[in-house]
Design a protein around this motif. Sequence first.
Motif, PDB file in Angstrom:
ATOM      1  N   GLY A 224      11.057  24.407 -15.607  1.00 55.95           N
ATOM      2  CA  GLY A 224      10.766  25.156 -14.397  1.00 55.95           C
ATOM      3  C   GLY A 224      11.682  26.337 -14.152  1.00 55.95           C
ATOM      4  O   GLY A 224      11.546  27.030 -13.143  1.00 55.95           O
ATOM      5  N   GLN A 225      12.625  26.577 -15.045  1.00 55.72           N
ATOM      6  CA  GLN A 225      13.549  27.700 -14.900  1.00 55.72           C
ATOM      7  C   GLN A 225      13.430  28.608 -16.126  1.00 55.72           C
ATOM      8  O   GLN A 225      13.100  28.154 -17.227  1.00 55.72           O
ATOM      9  N   ASP A 226      13.750  29.879 -15.930  1.00 54.21           N
ATOM     10  CA  ASP A 226      13.689  30.842 -17.035  1.00 54.21           C
ATOM     11  C   ASP A 226      15.080  31.354 -17.393  1.00 54.21           C
ATOM     12  O   ASP A 226      15.234  32.469 -17.887  1.00 54.21           O
ATOM     13  N   VAL A 227      16.107  30.518 -17.157  1.00 50.19           N
ATOM     14  CA  VAL A 227      17.477  30.992 -17.361  1.00 50.19           C
ATOM     15  C   VAL A 227      17.719  31.394 -18.814  1.00 50.19           C
ATOM     16  O   VAL A 227      18.411  32.395 -19.085  1.00 50.19           O
ATOM     17  N   GLN A 228      17.166  30.665 -19.775  1.00 48.37           N
ATOM     18  CA  GLN A 228      17.383  31.038 -21.173  1.00 48.37           C
ATOM     19  C   GLN A 228      16.760  32.397 -21.475  1.00 48.37           C
ATOM     20  O   GLN A 228      17.370  33.223 -22.177  1.00 48.37           O
ATOM     21  N   GLN A 229      15.562  32.634 -20.958  1.00 50.97           N
ATOM     22  CA  GLN A 229      14.923  33.926 -21.194  1.00 50.97           C
ATOM     23  C   GLN A 229      15.741  35.059 -20.586  1.00 50.97           C
ATOM     24  O   GLN A 229      15.892  36.130 -21.196  1.00 50.97           O
ATOM     25  N   ARG A 230      16.281  34.842 -19.382  1.00 52.04           N
ATOM     26  CA  ARG A 230      17.076  35.885 -18.732  1.00 52.04           C
ATOM     27  C   ARG A 230      18.389  36.123 -19.469  1.00 52.04           C
ATOM     28  O   ARG A 230      18.849  37.264 -19.607  1.00 52.04           O
ATOM     29  N   GLN A 231      18.994  35.046 -19.959  1.00 50.39           N
ATOM     30  CA  GLN A 231      20.229  35.217 -20.723  1.00 50.39           C
ATOM     31  C   GLN A 231      19.961  35.935 -22.043  1.00 50.39           C
ATOM     32  O   GLN A 231      20.713  36.830 -22.440  1.00 50.39           O
ATOM     33  N   LEU A 232      18.879  35.556 -22.720  1.00 46.17           N
ATOM     34  CA  LEU A 232      18.538  36.229 -23.975  1.00 46.17           C
ATOM     35  C   LEU A 232      18.204  37.699 -23.745  1.00 46.17           C
ATOM     36  O   LEU A 232      18.513  38.549 -24.592  1.00 46.17           O
ATOM     37  N   ALA A 233      17.570  38.012 -22.620  1.00 47.12           N
ATOM     38  CA  ALA A 233      17.258  39.404 -22.324  1.00 47.12           C
ATOM     39  C   ALA A 233      18.539  40.227 -22.190  1.00 47.12           C
ATOM     40  O   ALA A 233      18.613  41.374 -22.666  1.00 47.12           O
ATOM     41  N   MET A 234      19.569  39.639 -21.572  1.00 46.68           N
ATOM     42  CA  MET A 234      20.840  40.356 -21.451  1.00 46.68           C
ATOM     43  C   MET A 234      21.504  40.502 -22.813  1.00 46.68           C
ATOM     44  O   MET A 234      22.059  41.559 -23.145  1.00 46.68           O
ATOM     45  N   ASP A 277       7.624  26.588 -27.545  1.00 44.10           N
ATOM     46  CA  ASP A 277       7.645  27.978 -28.012  1.00 44.10           C
ATOM     47  C   ASP A 277       9.022  28.561 -27.701  1.00 44.10           C
ATOM     48  O   ASP A 277       9.345  28.866 -26.552  1.00 44.10           O
ATOM     49  N   THR A 278       9.843  28.692 -28.726  1.00 44.12           N
ATOM     50  CA  THR A 278      11.232  29.079 -28.518  1.00 44.12           C
ATOM     51  C   THR A 278      11.365  30.533 -28.084  1.00 44.12           C
ATOM     52  O   THR A 278      10.788  31.433 -28.703  1.00 44.12           O
ATOM     53  N   PRO A 279      12.123  30.794 -27.018  1.00 47.23           N
ATOM     54  CA  PRO A 279      12.380  32.182 -26.618  1.00 47.23           C
ATOM     55  C   PRO A 279      13.357  32.907 -27.543  1.00 47.23           C
ATOM     56  O   PRO A 279      13.614  34.096 -27.347  1.00 47.23           O
ATOM     57  N   LEU A 280      13.886  32.199 -28.542  1.00 39.87           N
ATOM     58  CA  LEU A 280      14.798  32.831 -29.496  1.00 39.87           C
ATOM     59  C   LEU A 280      14.137  33.994 -30.232  1.00 39.87           C
ATOM     60  O   LEU A 280      14.813  34.862 -30.789  1.00 39.87           O
ATOM     61  N   GLN A 281      12.823  34.021 -30.208  1.00 37.17           N
ATOM     62  CA  GLN A 281      12.065  35.105 -30.819  1.00 37.17           C
ATOM     63  C   GLN A 281      12.514  36.477 -30.311  1.00 37.17           C
ATOM     64  O   GLN A 281      12.445  37.474 -31.032  1.00 37.17           O
ATOM     65  N   ALA A 282      13.011  36.527 -29.074  1.00 37.68           N
ATOM     66  CA  ALA A 282      13.472  37.790 -28.503  1.00 37.68           C
ATOM     67  C   ALA A 282      14.577  38.428 -29.336  1.00 37.68           C
ATOM     68  O   ALA A 282      14.776  39.647 -29.290  1.00 37.68           O
ATOM     69  N   LEU A 283      15.308  37.602 -30.119  1.00 36.90           N
ATOM     70  CA  LEU A 283      16.365  38.130 -30.975  1.00 36.90           C
ATOM     71  C   LEU A 283      15.950  38.209 -32.433  1.00 36.90           C
ATOM     72  O   LEU A 283      16.148  39.231 -33.087  1.00 36.90           O
ATOM     73  N   TRP A 284      15.380  37.127 -32.980  1.00 36.96           N
ATOM     74  CA  TRP A 284      15.176  37.118 -34.430  1.00 36.96           C
ATOM     75  C   TRP A 284      14.082  38.072 -34.894  1.00 36.96           C
ATOM     76  O   TRP A 284      14.042  38.435 -36.075  1.00 36.96           O
ATOM     77  N   GLU A 285      13.208  38.506 -34.005  1.00 35.18           N
ATOM     78  CA  GLU A 285      12.210  39.497 -34.404  1.00 35.18           C
ATOM     79  C   GLU A 285      12.814  40.885 -34.578  1.00 35.18           C
ATOM     80  O   GLU A 285      12.195  41.754 -35.182  1.00 35.18           O
TER      81      GLU A 285
END
Length: 361
Positions: A224-234, A277-285
Amino acid sequence: MPRVLRYALLSVAAIAIGLVALVYALTWHPAEREPATLACTGDVAQVQPGQALKVMTWNLQYLAGKRYVFYYDLANGSGPDERPTREDLAYNLDEVVRVVREEQPDILNLQELHEGAKATDYQDQLALLQERLADLYPCTSQAFYWKAAFVPDPHIFGSVGTKLTTLSRFRIANAERLQLPELQQLPLRQLFAPKRALLVSQLPIRGGGNLTVINTHLDAHTTGQDVQQRQLAMVRAQLDSLEIEGKIWLLGGDLNLLPPGQFDHLAASQQARYPRDTPLQALWEHYPMVPRIDEASGPEQASWYTHFPNDPRVDRPDRTLDYVFHSPHLTRIDARVRQQDTLGISDHLPLIARFLLPPAQ
């Protein structure tokens, strides 16, 4: 209003204000961006253009070892253990020193080192490591990501102090702590919570420029939280900025995220800790990753597992949570996870990679 009632209300207000002041004094309030603690001793060499560079990242789990199931290790908070023994802390310090001396990485990113925490007898664990490794690492940078004089959680009921540390054979010219987005919680609870960060260290390269080394430990997945996505965005924004400026950089740490393809390999009891669906894609792509996707998700993926959870239902390392991302200007020479003799030291295993820096222009 009757005088007695007025006095009662004033007394309640004074008590409430006092409690707020007390909580504020007991908790930690870092700036969004601030200098990190940095120390170098002696005449320290600089990174050389064209040289090979060995990097290791390792979450040390505050030297607790693997003989415990801590209260937070089980999803319902029912783990029976609250702290390691002094004997285990001493043994695991010896083991970490053994591994580091055998590997002798040029740059060592460590996560979950304690300082001033009740659970580890108020040790300064970085100082204990420095006493044993001073001949290898003349420079260190460090930044807290959890700190409070008192946490009222019954499992803690005392002080906490957890930090990121980068040890370097080469000169660190400056270091900064950058605050990451926080998990959204009730205001009082948030005051006592960890405050994840990036530890950014600048290593001068002889002849000009810097090697930027980033160390981090991201929040775990919270439904229910998007903290990982927000941290990865930074994180992504920081790396993009370095790329635009033509900087050479590397990032190593515990990202608390699976690579694509590993979710279905986990036991059902372990899957709730991660999004499918891992948000890690924001980096490895966008940037080279160690391990590569074909390594972390392929038939030999077990050799790249870096996490051995403190859960009695798991009897071996079973997932990858630790990574090194790096500038396209760095050429990967080789990489591996040291698994064979590190399974009892921490719930994470050390990830090691060697890179070749670009030659002088």
